[in-house]
Design a protein around this motif. Structure first.
Motif, PDB file in Angstrom:
ATOM      1  N   ASP A 154      -0.477  -0.784  -3.034  1.00 13.62           N
ATOM      2  CA  ASP A 154      -1.180   0.478  -2.819  1.00 13.62           C
ATOM      3  C   ASP A 154      -2.703   0.351  -2.972  1.00 13.62           C
ATOM      4  O   ASP A 154      -3.454   0.988  -2.252  1.00 13.62           O
ATOM      5  CB  ASP A 154      -0.646   1.537  -3.793  1.00 13.62           C
ATOM      6  CG  ASP A 154      -1.268   2.892  -3.534  1.00 13.62           C
ATOM      7  OD1 ASP A 154      -1.282   3.317  -2.360  1.00 13.62           O
ATOM      8  OD2 ASP A 154      -1.759   3.522  -4.490  1.00 13.62           O
ATOM      9  N   GLN A 155      -3.159  -0.483  -3.897  1.00  9.92           N
ATOM     10  CA  GLN A 155      -4.599  -0.595  -4.156  1.00  9.92           C
ATOM     11  C   GLN A 155      -5.175  -1.930  -3.684  1.00  9.92           C
ATOM     12  O   GLN A 155      -6.165  -2.410  -4.215  1.00  9.92           O
ATOM     13  CB  GLN A 155      -4.865  -0.393  -5.651  1.00  9.92           C
ATOM     14  CG  GLN A 155      -4.384   0.972  -6.136  1.00  9.92           C
ATOM     15  CD  GLN A 155      -4.543   1.124  -7.630  1.00  9.92           C
ATOM     16  OE1 GLN A 155      -5.662   1.162  -8.141  1.00  9.92           O
ATOM     17  NE2 GLN A 155      -3.439   1.209  -8.343  1.00  9.92           N
TER      18      GLN A 155
ATOM     19  N   ILE B 133       5.854  -3.043  -1.348  1.00 10.39           N
ATOM     20  CA  ILE B 133       5.784  -1.589  -1.180  1.00 10.39           C
ATOM     21  C   ILE B 133       4.336  -1.098  -1.061  1.00 10.39           C
ATOM     22  O   ILE B 133       3.405  -1.756  -1.513  1.00 10.39           O
ATOM     23  CB  ILE B 133       6.505  -0.845  -2.336  1.00 10.39           C
ATOM     24  CG1 ILE B 133       5.841  -1.129  -3.691  1.00 10.39           C
ATOM     25  CG2 ILE B 133       7.981  -1.228  -2.393  1.00 10.39           C
ATOM     26  CD1 ILE B 133       6.360  -0.269  -4.841  1.00 10.39           C
ATOM     27  N   ASN B 134       4.189   0.079  -0.442  1.00  5.46           N
ATOM     28  CA  ASN B 134       2.894   0.772  -0.327  1.00  5.46           C
ATOM     29  C   ASN B 134       1.798  -0.060   0.339  1.00  5.46           C
ATOM     30  O   ASN B 134       0.643  -0.049  -0.100  1.00  5.46           O
ATOM     31  CB  ASN B 134       2.399   1.244  -1.708  1.00  5.46           C
ATOM     32  CG  ASN B 134       3.392   2.174  -2.382  1.00  5.46           C
ATOM     33  OD1 ASN B 134       4.061   2.952  -1.713  1.00  5.46           O
ATOM     34  ND2 ASN B 134       3.502   2.088  -3.679  1.00  5.46           N
ATOM     35  N   CYS B 135       2.151  -0.790   1.392  1.00  4.38           N
ATOM     36  CA  CYS B 135       1.154  -1.620   2.084  1.00  4.38           C
ATOM     37  C   CYS B 135       0.260  -0.763   2.979  1.00  4.38           C
ATOM     38  O   CYS B 135       0.757   0.053   3.754  1.00  4.38           O
ATOM     39  CB  CYS B 135       1.853  -2.669   2.942  1.00  4.38           C
ATOM     40  SG  CYS B 135       2.877  -3.793   1.995  1.00  4.38           S
ATOM     41  N   ARG B 136      -1.035  -0.972   2.902  1.00  9.12           N
ATOM     42  CA  ARG B 136      -1.973  -0.313   3.821  1.00  9.12           C
ATOM     43  C   ARG B 136      -1.878  -0.984   5.190  1.00  9.12           C
ATOM     44  O   ARG B 136      -1.368  -2.084   5.322  1.00  9.12           O
ATOM     45  CB  ARG B 136      -3.408  -0.473   3.317  1.00  9.12           C
ATOM     46  CG  ARG B 136      -3.660   0.163   1.969  1.00  9.12           C
ATOM     47  CD  ARG B 136      -5.118  -0.017   1.634  1.00  9.12           C
ATOM     48  NE  ARG B 136      -5.398   0.400   0.261  1.00  9.12           N
ATOM     49  CZ  ARG B 136      -6.604   0.466  -0.252  1.00  9.12           C
ATOM     50  NH1 ARG B 136      -7.656   0.132   0.485  1.00  9.12           N
ATOM     51  NH2 ARG B 136      -6.795   0.849  -1.489  1.00  9.12           N
ATOM     52  N   ASP B 137      -2.453  -0.339   6.194  1.00  8.69           N
ATOM     53  CA  ASP B 137      -2.417  -0.876   7.561  1.00  8.69           C
ATOM     54  C   ASP B 137      -3.010  -2.277   7.654  1.00  8.69           C
ATOM     55  O   ASP B 137      -2.453  -3.148   8.311  1.00  8.69           O
ATOM     56  CB  ASP B 137      -3.159   0.050   8.531  1.00  8.69           C
ATOM     57  CG  ASP B 137      -2.382   1.342   8.774  1.00  8.69           C
ATOM     58  OD1 ASP B 137      -1.192   1.398   8.397  1.00  8.69           O
ATOM     59  OD2 ASP B 137      -2.960   2.283   9.328  1.00  8.69           O
TER      60      ASP B 137
ATOM     61  N   VAL C 116      -4.240  -4.825  -7.890  1.00 12.97           N
ATOM     62  CA  VAL C 116      -5.427  -3.978  -7.723  1.00 12.97           C
ATOM     63  C   VAL C 116      -6.580  -4.827  -7.198  1.00 12.97           C
ATOM     64  O   VAL C 116      -7.004  -5.779  -7.851  1.00 12.97           O
ATOM     65  CB  VAL C 116      -5.842  -3.326  -9.066  1.00 12.97           C
ATOM     66  CG1 VAL C 116      -7.062  -2.439  -8.859  1.00 12.97           C
ATOM     67  CG2 VAL C 116      -4.684  -2.521  -9.657  1.00 12.97           C
ATOM     68  N   GLY C 117      -7.071  -4.499  -5.993  1.00 14.62           N
ATOM     69  CA  GLY C 117      -8.213  -5.218  -5.432  1.00 14.62           C
ATOM     70  C   GLY C 117      -7.771  -6.297  -4.451  1.00 14.62           C
ATOM     71  O   GLY C 117      -6.638  -6.300  -3.983  1.00 14.62           O
TER      72      GLY C 117
ATOM     73  N   THR D 262      11.572  -7.392   2.664  1.00 15.16           N
ATOM     74  CA  THR D 262      11.780  -5.957   2.816  1.00 15.16           C
ATOM     75  C   THR D 262      10.428  -5.312   2.543  1.00 15.16           C
ATOM     76  O   THR D 262       9.847  -5.522   1.474  1.00 15.16           O
ATOM     77  CB  THR D 262      12.814  -5.446   1.791  1.00 15.16           C
ATOM     78  OG1 THR D 262      14.022  -6.180   1.970  1.00 15.16           O
ATOM     79  CG2 THR D 262      13.080  -3.958   1.975  1.00 15.16           C
ATOM     80  N   ILE D 263       9.921  -4.544   3.515  1.00 14.46           N
ATOM     81  CA  ILE D 263       8.642  -3.866   3.341  1.00 14.46           C
ATOM     82  C   ILE D 263       8.894  -2.365   3.376  1.00 14.46           C
ATOM     83  O   ILE D 263       9.419  -1.847   4.361  1.00 14.46           O
ATOM     84  CB  ILE D 263       7.627  -4.299   4.427  1.00 14.46           C
ATOM     85  CG1 ILE D 263       7.394  -5.799   4.355  1.00 14.46           C
ATOM     86  CG2 ILE D 263       6.310  -3.530   4.272  1.00 14.46           C
ATOM     87  CD1 ILE D 263       6.453  -6.360   5.412  1.00 14.46           C
ATOM     88  N   LYS D 264       8.585  -1.696   2.274  1.00 13.41           N
ATOM     89  CA  LYS D 264       8.856  -0.255   2.183  1.00 13.41           C
ATOM     90  C   LYS D 264       7.573   0.547   2.259  1.00 13.41           C
ATOM     91  O   LYS D 264       6.573   0.148   1.711  1.00 13.41           O
ATOM     92  CB  LYS D 264       9.566   0.065   0.868  1.00 13.41           C
ATOM     93  CG  LYS D 264      10.903  -0.643   0.720  1.00 13.41           C
ATOM     94  CD  LYS D 264      11.496  -0.309  -0.646  1.00 13.41           C
ATOM     95  CE  LYS D 264      12.772  -1.102  -0.881  1.00 13.41           C
ATOM     96  NZ  LYS D 264      13.273  -0.937  -2.237  1.00 13.41           N
TER      97      LYS D 264
END
Length: 102
Positions: A50-51, A80-84, A18-19, A100-102
């Motif tokens: 993700d965050q 996982i959940n990588c932002r642009d 997170v962050g 592996t990037i999901k």
């Protein structure tokens, strides 16, 4: 930056970040990932972005180290959940070829 949150569901252990993911997180990241590495039930380690709006070169180093340690214990690892913005950094560093990037 908050400490990574460790979640285990079945054989999958997830490290929720997170962050900003940078050198300030080094110790917490190592301790949290150690928890997953030492858990015999965990076969796959996922790092959840993700965050995470940003990561720096020290974060890349931490991910490489975790991958080495996971591999030596026959555990798989994925991001996982990588932002642009995060994906761009990972691709520039050719991490998309190593992870592996999901």
């Amino acid at each position: 930056m908050m400490k990574p949150v460790v979640k285990v569901e079945g054989q999958v252990g997830t490290l929720v970040l997170v962050g900003q993911f940078d050198f300030n997180l080094h110790k917490d990241f190592r301790l949290s990932s150690q928890e997953l590495l030492e858990n015999p039930a965990v076969q796959e380690i996922q790092v959840d972005f993700d965050q995470v709006p940003f990561l720096d070169s020290s974060a890349l180093g931490m991910l490489l180290l975790l991958k080495e340690r996971a591999t030596s214990q026959k555990k798989s690892m994925s991001l996982i959940n990588c932002r642009d913005t995060v994906l761009q950094v990972l691709e520039i560093a050719c991490f998309n070829k190593m992870f592996t990037i999901k």
